[in-house]
Design an enzyme around this catalytic site. Structure first.
Site, mmCIF file in Angstrom:
data_model
loop_
_atom_site.group_PDB
_atom_site.id
_atom_site.type_symbol
_atom_site.label_atom_id
_atom_site.label_comp_id
_atom_site.label_asym_id
_atom_site.label_seq_id
_atom_site.Cartn_x
_atom_site.Cartn_y
_atom_site.Cartn_z
ATOM 1 N N SER A 209 9.209 11.730 -25.461
ATOM 2 C CA SER A 209 9.827 12.518 -26.205
ATOM 3 C C SER A 209 10.691 13.306 -26.791
ATOM 4 O O SER A 209 10.804 13.342 -28.222
ATOM 5 C CB SER A 209 8.301 12.949 -26.615
ATOM 6 O OG SER A 209 8.072 14.227 -25.589
ATOM 7 N N HIS A 266 10.904 18.900 -26.254
ATOM 8 C CA HIS A 266 11.498 18.651 -27.485
ATOM 9 C C HIS A 266 12.059 19.764 -28.484
ATOM 10 O O HIS A 266 13.051 18.492 -29.486
ATOM 11 C CB HIS A 266 10.153 18.924 -28.449
ATOM 12 C CG HIS A 266 8.632 18.196 -27.610
ATOM 13 N ND1 HIS A 266 7.718 18.422 -28.465
ATOM 14 C CD2 HIS A 266 8.787 16.778 -26.533
ATOM 15 C CE1 HIS A 266 6.566 17.068 -27.490
ATOM 16 N NE2 HIS A 266 7.539 16.648 -26.581
#
Length: 288
Positions: A209, A266
């Site tokens: 991610s 992230h």
């Protein structure tokens, strides 16, 4: 109806105006990058000849010109195997990720995970003891700086990340090449892993991610500076991903019992991706 090559031009040639004209005229097309050149494809020989003539007259596009053509059929879909061969680095990263998912039993086999985690660890009863990062690096375990991106915890985690990497990785590989995709993937993994380490300390984290937010930021900023069909994402994708990031940062996902979210990874990946997109887009714009 098979796709026919219309134009083969250097990457330095700006096709954005002509592509905009094709879009206004509802002419189906596809642009690919082959051997350092951009190639324009359309379905059918008849349409190809008309588009060549159109480019000869209006290479920069013309908002007042209208092309009279028969309604063309949709281009022939490229087979999945051909897509795999055309996107080799994207496919390779996903293949390695799937192999690691099998070896780690989707996050349940800690004896394998400990060799790929950012820091080595030992489990004693209900406690996890992490070795210092410097200790692993001094032992030559430099792969730990990027290998956490291969670890996934659960089938949903793997499926979502794999789907997005397939979508974004192919775009970058077709536009900037497989080597650039590999460099960006490893670079975003390195930055996102360190960002997560500095934000949460010694913890077990993993997944693609952070890399995905990097690839997303790269495409988004690059497209803003040097528009190209490959990086034109569907409307609302960037907004959706930013909203999801804010929801994760709020702690709501963790509070609902879905597990801890690597928010540092992230944010770090997104910032790094915007930076590379800014640099790459600016250079592409100067070349044009």
């Amino acid at each position: 109806m098979s796709a026919v090559e219309v134009l083969r031009l250097p990457l330095t040639v700006d096709l954005s105006g002509f592509i905009a004209l094709l879009q206004r005229l509802d002419v189906p097309y596809r642009v690919s990058e082959e051997s350092g050149e951009q190639v324009l494809w359309v379905p059918g020989d008849q349409l190809a000849e008309q588009v060549r003539g159109l480019y000869a007259r209006f290479p920069d596009g013309d908002p007042h010109f209208q092309l009279q053509v028969e309604a063309p059929k949709a281009p022939e879909r490229v087979g999945f195997l051909a897509q795999l061969m055309h996107s080799r680095i994207t496919s390779l990263v996903l293949l390695v990720t799937l192999v690691v998912a099998a070896l780690t039993n989707l996050g349940d086999n800690f004896s394998v995970i400990r060799w790929l985690s950012f820091q080595d660890f030992q489990i004693e009863g209900d406690y996890v003891y992490f070795s210092p990062l410097a200790e692993g690096l001094e032992a030559g375990q430099w792969w730990r700086l990027v290998s956490p991106m291969l670890i996934h915890f659960g089938i949903l985690h793997l499926a979502m990340n794999g789907m997005w990497f397939w979508e974004l990785g192919r775009r970058i590989e077709s536009r900037q090449g497989g080597l650039m995709l590999l460099v960006l993937t490893l670079g975003f993994s390195l930055v996102s892993d360190f960002a997560q380490y500095f934000s949460s300390g010694a913890t077990l984290f993993g997944g693609l991610s952070g890399v995905l937010y990097g690839l997303l930021g790269h495409c988004w900023v690059f497209q803003r500076l040097a528009p190209c069909p490959a990086y034109r994402l569907p409307p609302g994708v960037m907004a959706m991903m930013l909203v999801w990031l804010l929801i994760c940062l709020s702690g709501l996902i963790t509070a609902l019992g879905f597990g801890a979210i690597a928010n540092g990874a992230h944010v770090g990946g997104l910032v790094a991706g915007c930076a590379t997109g800014l640099l790459g887009g600016a250079l592409a714009r100067l070349r044009r």
